[in-house]
Design an enzyme around this catalytic site. Structure first.
Site, mmCIF file in Angstrom:
data_model
loop_
_atom_site.group_PDB
_atom_site.id
_atom_site.type_symbol
_atom_site.label_atom_id
_atom_site.label_comp_id
_atom_site.label_asym_id
_atom_site.label_seq_id
_atom_site.Cartn_x
_atom_site.Cartn_y
_atom_site.Cartn_z
ATOM 1 N N LYS A 1 0.841 -1.206 0.000
ATOM 2 C CA LYS A 1 0.000 0.000 0.000
ATOM 3 C C LYS A 1 0.867 1.243 0.000
ATOM 4 O O LYS A 1 2.061 1.212 0.373
ATOM 5 C CB LYS A 1 -0.942 0.035 1.212
ATOM 6 N N GLY B 1 7.454 1.329 4.758
ATOM 7 C CA GLY B 1 6.136 1.966 4.847
ATOM 8 C C GLY B 1 5.151 1.430 3.824
ATOM 9 O O GLY B 1 4.106 2.039 3.575
ATOM 10 N N LEU B 2 5.472 0.267 3.245
ATOM 11 C CA LEU B 2 4.625 -0.291 2.187
ATOM 12 C C LEU B 2 3.629 -1.328 2.726
ATOM 13 O O LEU B 2 2.806 -1.847 1.979
ATOM 14 C CB LEU B 2 5.506 -0.920 1.095
ATOM 15 N N GLY B 3 3.721 -1.617 4.015
ATOM 16 C CA GLY B 3 2.724 -2.479 4.657
ATOM 17 C C GLY B 3 2.827 -3.951 4.294
ATOM 18 O O GLY B 3 1.873 -4.705 4.516
ATOM 19 N N GLY B 4 3.968 -4.376 3.765
ATOM 20 C CA GLY B 4 4.084 -5.768 3.301
ATOM 21 C C GLY B 4 3.780 -6.790 4.390
ATOM 22 O O GLY B 4 3.009 -7.723 4.164
ATOM 23 N N GLY B 5 4.356 -6.624 5.556
ATOM 24 C CA GLY B 5 4.139 -7.589 6.649
ATOM 25 C C GLY B 5 2.674 -7.620 7.068
ATOM 26 O O GLY B 5 2.113 -8.686 7.347
ATOM 27 N N SER B 6 2.040 -6.439 7.098
ATOM 28 C CA SER B 6 0.616 -6.362 7.469
ATOM 29 C C SER B 6 -0.239 -7.056 6.419
ATOM 30 O O SER B 6 -1.201 -7.755 6.736
ATOM 31 C CB SER B 6 0.173 -4.899 7.581
ATOM 32 N N ASP C 1 -2.187 -1.609 10.446
ATOM 33 C CA ASP C 1 -2.478 -1.573 9.006
ATOM 34 C C ASP C 1 -3.131 -2.855 8.493
ATOM 35 O O ASP C 1 -3.556 -2.912 7.339
ATOM 36 C CB ASP C 1 -1.181 -1.356 8.200
HETATM 37 O O1 C5P Z 1 0.382 -1.295 14.914
HETATM 38 P P1 C5P Z 1 1.802 -1.425 14.495
HETATM 39 O O2 C5P Z 1 2.449 -2.663 15.054
HETATM 40 O O3 C5P Z 1 2.003 -1.310 13.028
HETATM 41 O O4 C5P Z 1 2.564 -0.180 15.128
HETATM 42 C C1 C5P Z 1 3.959 -0.107 15.282
HETATM 43 C C2 C5P Z 1 4.299 1.075 16.182
HETATM 44 O O5 C5P Z 1 3.996 2.303 15.499
HETATM 45 C C3 C5P Z 1 3.462 1.124 17.448
HETATM 46 O O6 C5P Z 1 4.088 0.410 18.478
HETATM 47 C C4 C5P Z 1 3.405 2.607 17.742
HETATM 48 O O7 C5P Z 1 4.602 3.021 18.364
HETATM 49 C C5 C5P Z 1 3.393 3.246 16.376
HETATM 50 N N1 C5P Z 1 2.032 3.572 15.907
HETATM 51 C C6 C5P Z 1 1.343 4.625 16.483
HETATM 52 N N2 C5P Z 1 0.077 4.929 16.037
HETATM 53 C C7 C5P Z 1 -0.487 4.234 15.032
HETATM 54 C C8 C5P Z 1 0.206 3.173 14.408
HETATM 55 C C9 C5P Z 1 1.472 2.863 14.885
HETATM 56 O O8 C5P Z 1 1.832 5.281 17.405
HETATM 57 N N3 C5P Z 1 -1.715 4.574 14.591
#
Ligand code: C5P
Length: 304
Positions: free
Chosen positions: A16, A107-112, A145
């Site tokens: 993404k 930042g491409l969200g591949g793992g998600s 994501d």
């Molecule tokens: O949800 P995810 O594992 O992708 O988030 C990784 C880190 O990015 C979180 O631990 C948090 O520090 C930050 N984050 C955030 N607010 C979001 C998404 C991510 O602060 N909406």
């Protein structure tokens, strides 16, 4: 035997881009509420799954990005599969191969997307009745994501990104993805957000109106990402790559998520070709043409 015939199911996990990203506030749980437009693109990872005797999830990672991701319990695919098995099919085992092509830490969200694809593929493999609400909850537990990739396309994301509303696709143009040779950890990027950045914003609303009207100026001028200033403090080279792309004919440049990838937009194929030509390449950066797609992670048929 044709390739893939030993597997039961194949799924695709698209990457993404974030078209604009506004930080609304820092929440008591440490996450940030944000507003962003997610756009799925045609660059994708691939998952192959098959039943295996006994419980447990085994994952093999192949492909150009394989060295950058863990194949063990730290991989979101394993976490997704274990969580789904634990809730819906305790004792069932599965073997998964992940062909990893989407750059990691970009930042491409591949793992998600891989996690979303794993949920959909295993629901199909195990013949589970789809429960969209439960699936969305599980997705959010895996990452902010992940819910987006269950539906994909173009969507406004609010909250942590899990409150999703489908929106019109952006006006048609040419997209060049630019992936630098450094990565940014998402948590590091969010740590850089200053409280003054939070508050009432209008840019995403203007962007959405531009999509409705097919207005290029509104599209190109409202791709600002509140994470960018902090990310540039971590990696100042990003600022020069952005300037370089604009100097080479990009009409607009955006940072996706917390980076490190940027995307450049042009209205003409010629300008996109120029950005993709060797002459203009930046050392250490990979450039590639990509296109938006109207779907997310999905199980896809193949010729066995
Ligand atoms: O949800 P995810 O594992 O992708 O988030 C990784 C880190 O990015 C979180 O631990 C948090 O520090 C930050 N984050 C955030 N607010 C979001 C998404 C991510 O602060 N909406």
């Amino acid at each position: 035997m044709p390739p893939g015939s030993e597997w039961d199911l194949r799924a695709e996990a698209p990457a993404k881009l974030n078209l604009g990203l506004e930080i609304v506030r820092r929440r008591p749980d440490g996450f940030h509420d944000l507003r962003t437009v997610f756009q799925a693109i045609d660059l994708h990872d691939e998952l192959w799954v098959r039943e295996r005797a006994g419980a447990g999830v085994s994952l093999a990672v192949t492909g150009p990005e394989a060295p950058a991701v863990p194949a063990g319990p730290g991989n979101l695919v394993v976490r997704a599969a274990e969580a789904l098995a634990g809730r819906r099919r305790p004792g069932r085992g599965v073997e998964i191969r992940l062909e990893k092509r989407v750059p990691v830490g970009a930042g491409l969200g591949g793992g998600s997307s891989d996690a979303a694809a794993a949920l959909l593929a295993l629901e199909a493999l195990w013949g589970l009745d789809p429960d969209p609400a439960e699936r969305a909850r599980l997705a959010l537990e895996l990452g902010s994501d992940v819910p987006f990739f269950l539906t994909g396309g173009t969507a406004l994301g609010e909250g942590r990104g899990e409150r999703l509303t489908p929106v019109p696709a952006p006006p048609s143009c040419h997209w060049v993805l630019v992936v630098p040779d450094f990565r940014i950890a998402t948590a590091d990027a969010f740590r850089q957000v200053s409280p003054s950045l939070t508050g009432l914003k209008q840019r995403i609303n203007i962007l959405l109106t531009a999509f409705e009207k097919g207005d290029y100026d509104g599209f190109f001028e409202n791709l600002g990402n509140d994470l960018e200033a902090g990310v540039v403090r971590i990696q100042p080279r990003l600022a020069s790559i952005r300037l370089e792309l604009l100097g080479q004919g990009a009409s607009a440049v955006g940072l996706t998520g917390s980076g490190s990838a940027l995307y450049a937009l042009t209205r003409s194929q010629g300008a996109a070709n120029q950005l993709l030509s060797n002459e203009f390449g930046t050392p250490g950066c990979v450039r590639a043409a990509v296109s938006p797609v109207g779907f997310g992670a999905r199980v896809v048929p193949w010729n066995r």
